[in-house]
Write a protein that holds these residues in place. Structure first.
Motif: not given
Length: 458
Positions: A71, A74, A77-80, A82, A94, A96, A98, A102
């Motif tokens: 985080r 980035h 960005a959203s983390v989807s 792990y 990870f 992500i 952005e 992806q």
């Protein structure tokens, strides 16, 4: 030729060859992309060693510390997802989003350094898998793959019928006549390869069909059922677990795809405290807490953690294992950390277990390198049979047309073969629909126009 044999059989003979011309490009593509995906572990290690491998350290950082690294690098960005390290020498990963892209981000889990990134949808394995499943064309591509696989099943069965030995011994059927030349050489190559590879090709096509969007989903809806009480005690969303999968990446196993995704309760107790009168508790549990839960529930390494989407989303711990007996799909409330659902191999029905075992054999995962080499041999047999069939058709086609070879006069049990073809049309809806469409076109158009008959050899 017995004049009592109806014209439908003449049509079925032509359709066999026309279907072959349609299916062969798909079989070639499926074989080539399948070979790439078969050797994913070796190719990934060769191509991306600097992203996947790390020097072993003394102490792993927590998943939350690793997430903080991502985080910080980035922030927009959203983390989807792990993926914890599978062992002490591998990086964490990870996924992500952005903007429109992806990315797969790789983190050294000991030192907290970002090792690099990879486009999640534009790398060799992702492209191979997406081509293999959807031709990179979404639903339309999926339907075309399903149609080709269905017709492939028809061709294998009808091919066995056409080439079954009729008293001429094993030469040309069980083994090729090595002294043959020209058309006879290609005929033997096609027949022998098809004879020995028929069952394996049927296995590949049938196990692949379970992933298709139309037939596969209907098959799963009928056979892939779980006791209702498994889901009675938890709130369910309108989504299914299959929503976590994509054309380029498999997250949950086939057997879990049509199970409902539970929802988290923003009003639930959090860390042992009851909701305050001022409103719902909204703090998420930490990612490390989910990892600790997975370990406590004996989920084997190699799993992923899908992060919650929205206020009612859940954490999903999913292991689509090389040995499906280790499969696991766990859903965790994002606020309370409560385990909402836990689906394992022992919960699968007999059909689901059979499909899961077939899928990992199809992908060359179940018994290591030997499984990969066996499936490689099947892919090579498909390539050889397809190319030799194409050459054989070209050599035997009527002179000056794109039609089919002359109808053979020594085909026994033709009525049973036609009945079998009709049954396959009923069992495979897209095949049946295309069969009706071709028959209609043949009757309405091709049979009434002499130029079309000359070109197509009708």
């Amino acid at each position: 030729m017995n004049p009592s044999i109806p014209s439908f059989y003449n049509q079925a003979w032509r359709w066999h060859f026309y279907a072959g011309l349609f299916v062969i490009p798909f079989l070639l593509m499926l074989s080539l992309t399948g070979m790439v995906y078969l050797f994913k572990p070796q190719l990934d290690r060769l191509m991306y060693a600097e992203l996947l491998l790390v020097p072993r350290g003394e102490q792993l950082l927590s998943a939350d510390r690793q997430l903080a690294v991502v985080r910080q690098a980035h922030p927009q960005a959203s983390v989807s997802k792990y993926l914890p390290p599978v062992d002490g020498e591998h990086s964490a990963q990870f996924v992500i989003a952005e903007g429109e892209r992806q990315l797969n981000l790789f983190v050294d889990p000991y030192r907290g350094t970002l090792l690099g990134s990879q486009d999640a949808e534009n790398n060799l394995q992702a492209i191979a898998r997406a081509l293999h499943g959807t031709l990179l064309a979404g639903t339309v591509g999926d339907r075309l793959i399903e149609l080709a696989a269905g017709w492939g099943i028809v061709l294998v069965i009808s091919g066995l019928y056409l080439w079954w030995p009729r008293g001429q011994g094993g030469a040309g059927v069980l083994w090729p006549r090595l002294s043959a030349r020209g058309r006879l050489f290609w005929r033997d190559l096609h027949a022998v390869t098809g004879f020995w590879g028929a069952l394996l090709l049927l296995f590949m096509l049938l196990t692949g069909m379970t992933w298709t969007g139309l037939w596969g989903e209907q098959f799963a809806a009928v056979w892939n059922r779980f006791p209702a009480q498994m889901w009675n005690a938890v709130p369910k969303s309108d989504l299914q677990a299959r929503s976590l999968n994509s054309a380029s990446q498999q997250t949950v196993a086939w057997a879990a795809e049509n199970t409902p995704l539970p929802t988290s309760d923003p009003h639930a107790a959090h860390q042992g405290h009851t909701q305050a009168a001022s409103g719902p508790v909204s703090a998420q549990i930490g990612l490390q807490q989910v990892v600790d839960l997975a370990r406590a529930e004996n989920v084997q390494p190699g799993y992923s953690v899908s992060l919650p989407k929205g206020a009612e989303g859940v954490y999903t711990v999913a292991l689509f294992a090389d040995d499906p007996r280790a499969d696991a799909t766990l859903h965790v409330d994002q606020y309370s950390g409560k385990l909402l659902a836990d689906l394992r191999w022992q919960d699968y029905g007999l059909v689901a277990k059979s499909v899961e075992m077939g899928v990992v054999l199809h992908e060359g995962k179940f018994f290591g390198l030997a499984n990969q080499l066996l499936m490689l041999a099947v892919c090579l047999m498909i390539l050889l049979s397809s190319l030799s069939g194409l050459v054989l058709w070209w050599q035997r086609r009527p002179q000056g047309s794109l039609g089919v070879p002359p109808l053979r006069h020594d085909l026994p049990l033709w009525k049973g073969a036609v009945v079998l073809m009709l049954l396959l049309g009923l069992a495979l809806p897209l095949v049946g629909a295309s069969l009706l469409l071709i028959w209609t076109l043949d009757w309405l158009v091709l049979s009434r126009f002499a130029p079309a008959q000359r070109v197509l050899g009708s």
